[in-house]
Design an enzyme around this catalytic site. Structure first.
Site, mmCIF file in Angstrom:
data_model
loop_
_atom_site.group_PDB
_atom_site.id
_atom_site.type_symbol
_atom_site.label_atom_id
_atom_site.label_comp_id
_atom_site.label_asym_id
_atom_site.label_seq_id
_atom_site.Cartn_x
_atom_site.Cartn_y
_atom_site.Cartn_z
ATOM 1 N N THR A 138 -81.800 -50.021 -56.706
ATOM 2 C CA THR A 138 -80.420 -49.494 -57.168
ATOM 3 C C THR A 138 -79.480 -49.048 -56.046
ATOM 4 O OG1 THR A 138 -81.646 -47.437 -57.347
ATOM 5 C CG2 THR A 138 -81.361 -49.154 -60.059
ATOM 6 N N GLU B 180 -80.908 -50.702 -63.945
ATOM 7 C CA GLU B 180 -82.187 -50.773 -65.185
ATOM 8 C C GLU B 180 -81.939 -51.426 -65.998
ATOM 9 O OE1 GLU B 180 -80.070 -48.866 -63.114
ATOM 10 O OE2 GLU B 180 -81.249 -47.351 -62.257
ATOM 11 N N LYS C 63 -66.609 -30.225 -63.461
ATOM 12 C CA LYS C 63 -67.196 -28.383 -64.679
ATOM 13 C C LYS C 63 -65.332 -27.543 -64.002
ATOM 14 C CE LYS C 63 -71.426 -29.632 -64.471
ATOM 15 N NZ LYS C 63 -72.757 -30.320 -63.387
ATOM 16 N N TRP D 55 -66.049 -29.376 -69.650
ATOM 17 C CA TRP D 55 -66.048 -31.037 -68.706
ATOM 18 C C TRP D 55 -64.779 -31.722 -69.225
ATOM 19 C CZ3 TRP D 55 -71.755 -32.996 -69.779
ATOM 20 C CH2 TRP D 55 -72.984 -32.240 -68.785
HETATM 21 P P1 AMP Z 1 -75.460 -50.862 -61.569
HETATM 22 O O1 AMP Z 1 -77.255 -50.010 -61.579
HETATM 23 O O2 AMP Z 1 -74.907 -50.972 -59.896
HETATM 24 O O3 AMP Z 1 -74.981 -51.893 -62.403
HETATM 25 O O4 AMP Z 1 -74.486 -49.132 -62.365
HETATM 26 C C1 AMP Z 1 -75.085 -48.624 -63.185
HETATM 27 C C2 AMP Z 1 -74.283 -47.761 -63.319
HETATM 28 O O5 AMP Z 1 -72.561 -48.447 -63.425
HETATM 29 C C3 AMP Z 1 -73.721 -47.213 -64.807
HETATM 30 O O6 AMP Z 1 -74.748 -46.362 -65.412
HETATM 31 C C4 AMP Z 1 -72.961 -46.574 -64.662
HETATM 32 O O7 AMP Z 1 -71.586 -45.007 -64.279
HETATM 33 C C5 AMP Z 1 -71.393 -47.625 -64.102
HETATM 34 N N1 AMP Z 1 -71.079 -48.049 -64.882
HETATM 35 C C6 AMP Z 1 -71.510 -49.601 -65.628
HETATM 36 N N2 AMP Z 1 -70.646 -49.947 -66.302
HETATM 37 C C7 AMP Z 1 -69.786 -49.347 -66.562
HETATM 38 C C8 AMP Z 1 -68.596 -49.173 -66.977
HETATM 39 N N3 AMP Z 1 -68.001 -49.720 -68.266
HETATM 40 N N4 AMP Z 1 -67.492 -47.862 -67.688
HETATM 41 C C9 AMP Z 1 -68.354 -46.951 -66.622
HETATM 42 N N5 AMP Z 1 -69.578 -47.067 -65.932
HETATM 43 C C10 AMP Z 1 -69.930 -48.406 -66.217
#
Ligand code: AMP
Length: 542
Positions: free
Chosen positions: A185, A330, A439, A444
C-alpha cells in the site's frame, strides 16, 4: 458428508491456459517501452510464460520466492507475472512513482530475489541495487539490441535471457492458497504495508470483476487497462482479460491524452479503466481536438472519487457509460461498482448522476458495513456515515509480516479507513478518508463532496478541500483550486456556484488558487502535503 466433485484448484496459470486454448489467437497489443507497437497473442504469451518459469526454476528460484517487477503495462510485464506464478513464485509489483529509497525499503521488506525491470526504470535500480542484498538478478525487459550499458553487474536482457529456454515446462501443481502476488500500500502515513494475494483470491477476484454487474467484460471486448499493473493488480484486468478472452491493449509508458486516444481509436477499444487524473488529460485532449470516441462503450473510474462533471461529460458528450468503482490494494482491489439495479435503471439526468456519484454496491464476494466508533452497525439510509468495513475471499486477512493488526477484527472484518454511508438500495458513498475528514464544531464535513462540487465549475480543473485550524469551530474548510488554463475564477464566483448545493455550514471559509495540487504515487490528492503547505494559513473567519 463431502460433495463428490473434482478438486480443481483455482490457480492463476489456469487463466492463461484457458485463454491460450479458447482464445489463442486473440491479440495482446502493447505500446513498447522502446517505442513501436508490438503485437502478440495469448498463445504466445503462454509459451513465453512457460519459458520464464523454466528459466527461473533452472536458476534455482523456489516456490514462495518473491520476484519483483518494476514495469509499465506491456505484454512482457504480463508474461513475467504468469511465468513467476507458474513456477510457484510470487510476483511483487513495485510502484516506480515512489522515491528510490522507499522502493529499496519495500524490496528489503519483501526480500525480493530477482527483478524484472523496464528500460525506463533501470536508473532507479542502479541507484538502489546495493541497498537490497537479497537481489540476485535483474532482468531488463528488452532485447540485446536495446540493452543499455549499466553499472549493474547482475543485469541481463530479457529476450537474451530467455533464448536458451524451450518452454518444455509443466506449471507447478500448487495449493490454491499459495501466495501468487504481492503489492504494498502507498503508505501516506507510516511504513508501506504488504498485501499478499493468493492464487485462489486472484482467480475469484477475476471472476467477480468480470461479472455483468461488475465490470461486465467478455471475449468481444477490447480492454485497455490504463490503470497500471503496479497499482492494485491493474484492478484485476490482467486476470479477468485472459479469463474471458478479451483482446488486450497495453499502453506502456505513454499515458497522456493524445497517446491514450490513439490506442482507443486505432485498436477499437471498447472498455478501459483508470483513475480520474488520466481521464482529465484525455477529456482535455478531446476538447482541444474535437475528436470523438466512436468505439469506446465503458470506462471504469476509481482510485479516487470520480467527479460528477466527468461522468456527465463522458456520457453526454461521448456516449460512453461510466462505472464509478471503489476499492483498495487490500481488496485485490474491487469493493463496489456503480452499475444499475432495477431500482435505479430507469433514472435519467441528474437523478441518474446522483446514483453514479456514489461508489456503487458490492458484487458477490464482498460484504460491507458501516459502523460507529463503538463498532455498532449503522443503518443503510443514505446519510448516516461511519467507518466502512469489508470482508470476502479476495480481502486481506492480515498484512505481510503482521503490521497493522488493529485494522482486522476477530469476525474477519477489515477496517478500510474510509468513511462512508450506504443507501436503501445498497449503494455506498465514500465521504472521506477517516484522517482527511474536516471536523467543524463536532460535526463532520465531507471533503470529497466539496471537491466534487467545485470541479463542476467550468473554470476549475482540480480541487482539494482541507481542514484549517479555527479558534471557534476547531477546523473549517479551505478549498484549494487549480483553475483551467487561462481562467482565474474568483472566490465569490466559486462559493456562489457551490451555495445551495450543500449545507450552508459546509461552504469553504476561503478559496486559494494554485498551479498544481500534489499527488501520491497512486494518483490520489496528497492531503498530508497540502495540510503541511497550509498549516499556518489564517482563514478570514478566524
Ligand atoms: P489504493 O489501495 O491505493 O487503491 O487506495 C485505496 C483508497 O483509495 C481507498 O481506501 C479510498 O480512500 C480511495 N478510493 C479508491 N476508490 C475511490 C473512489 N471511487 N472514491 C473515493 N475514494 C476512493
Amino acid at each position: 458428508m463431502n460433495g463428490l466433485m473434482q478438486d480443481w484448484p483455482l490457480l492463476c496459470h489456469k487463466l492463461l491456459d484457458h485463454a491460450a486454448i479458447q482464445h489463442g489467437h486473440r491479440e495482446v497489443v502493447s505500446r513498447s517501452v522502446e517505442g513501436p507497437i508490438m503485437r502478440t497473442t495469448y498463445a504466445e504469451i503462454r509459451q513465453k510464460a512457460l519459458k520464464i518459469a523454466q528459466k527461473l526454476q533452472r536458476e534455482g528460484y523456489k516456490p514462495g520466492d518473491r520476484v519483483a517487477t518494476l514495469a509499465w503495462n506491456t505484454a512482457r510485464h504480463l508474461e513475467s507475472w504468469y511465468g513467476i506464478m507458474g513456477m510457484g513464485g510470487v510476483y511483487h509489483t513495485l510502484n516506480p512513482r515512489l522515491f528510490p529509497d522507499q522502493i529499496a525499503w519495500i524490496m528489503n521488506h519483501a526480500e525480493d530475489k530477482a527483478l524484472f525491470v523496464d528500460l525506463t526504470f533501470l536508473p532507479i535500480v542502479e541507484k538502489i541495487a546495493d541497498k537490497v542484498p537479497s537481489l540476485k538478478q535483474v532482468i531488463v525487459l528488452t532485447d540485446a539490441a536495446h540493452m543499455p550499458k549499466t553499472s549493474l553487474t547482475n543485469a541481463v536482457a530479457y529476450e537474451e535471457w530467455l533464448a536458451d529456454a524451450d518452454g518444455d515446462f509443466r506449471w507447478l501443481a500448487l495449493d490454491e492458497n499459495a501466495a501468487a502476488g504481492m503489492c504494498y500500500t502507498s503508505g501516506t502515513t507510516g511504513d508501506p504495508k504488504g498485501v499478499l494475494y493468493s492464487h485462489r483470491s486472484n482467480v475469484l477476484h477475476a471472476m467477480i470483476a468480470a461479472l455483468p454487474d461488475a465490470m461486465g467484460v467478455s471475449s468481444r471486448d477490447v480492454i485497455l487497462p490504463v490503470v497500471p499493473m503496479f497499482h492494485a493488480n491493474a484492478w484485476g484486468l490482467a486476470q479477468s482479460s485472459p479469463m474471458v478472452g478479451a483482446k488486450l491493449v497495453m499502453p506502456g509508458a505513454k499515458l497522456d491524452g493524445a497517446s491514450i486516444y490513439e490506442l482507443l481509436n486505432t485498436e477499437k477499444v471498447t472498455f478501459t479503466a483508470a483513475v480520474p487524473t488520466v481521464w482529465l488529460m484525455l477529456l482535455q485532449f478531446l476538447e482541444e481536438t474535437g475528436n470523438k470516441l466512436p468505439y469506446l462503450k465503458k470506462v471504469v473510474i476509481g482510485g479516487s472519487a470520480c467527479p460528477r462533471a466527468m461522468t456527465k461529460k463522458f456520457q453526454d458528450a461521448y456516449g460512453v457509460e461510466v462505472i464509478h468503482a471503489w476499492g483498495m490494494t487490500e481488496m485485490s482491489p474491487l469493493g463496489t461498482l456503480g452499475t444499475m439495479k432495477p431500482e435505479t435503471a430507469d433514472l435519467t439526468g441528474e437523478a441518474r448522476l446522483d446514483v453514479q456519484q456514489k461508489q456503487g454496491y458490492t458484487p458477490f464476494g464482498v460484504e460491507m458495513k458501516v459502523t460507529d466508533d463503538e463498532n455498532r452497525e449503522l443503518p443503510w439510509d443514505g446519510k448516516t456515515f461511519g467507518r466502512l468495513k469489508v470482508r470476502g475471499p479476495a480481502v486481506a486477512s492480515s498484512y505481510y509480516g503482521g503490521a497493522g493488526k488493529e485494522q482486522f477484527d476477530a469476525d474477519g472484518w477489515f477496517d478500510t479507513g474510509d468513511v462512508a454511508h450506504i443507501d436503501e438500495n445498497g449503494y455506498m458513498e465514500i465521504t472521506d478518508r477517516a484522517k482527511d475528514v474536516i471536523k467543524s464544531g463536532g460535526e463532520w464535513i465531507s471533503t470529497i463532496a466539496l471537491e466534487n462540487l467545485a470541479v463542476g465549475h467550468p473554470d476549475v480543473a482540480e480541487a482539494a478541500a482541507i481542514g484549517i485550524a479555527h479558534p471557534k469551530w476547531d477546523e473549517r474548510p479551505l478549498l484549494v483550486v487549480v483553475p483551467k488554463a487561462g481562467k482565474s475564477p474568483t472566490k465569490d464566483e466559486l462559493l456562489g456556484f457551490m451555495q445551495g448545493k450543500i449545507a450552508k455550514w459546509w461552504l469553504p471559509d476561503d478559496v486559494v488558487l494554485v498551479k498544481e495540487i500534489p499527488h501520491t504515487a497512486t494518483g490520489k490528492i496528497q492531503k498530508t502535503t497540502l495540510r503541511d503547505t497550509f498549516k499556518d494559513y489564517k482563514l478570514p473567519t478566524a
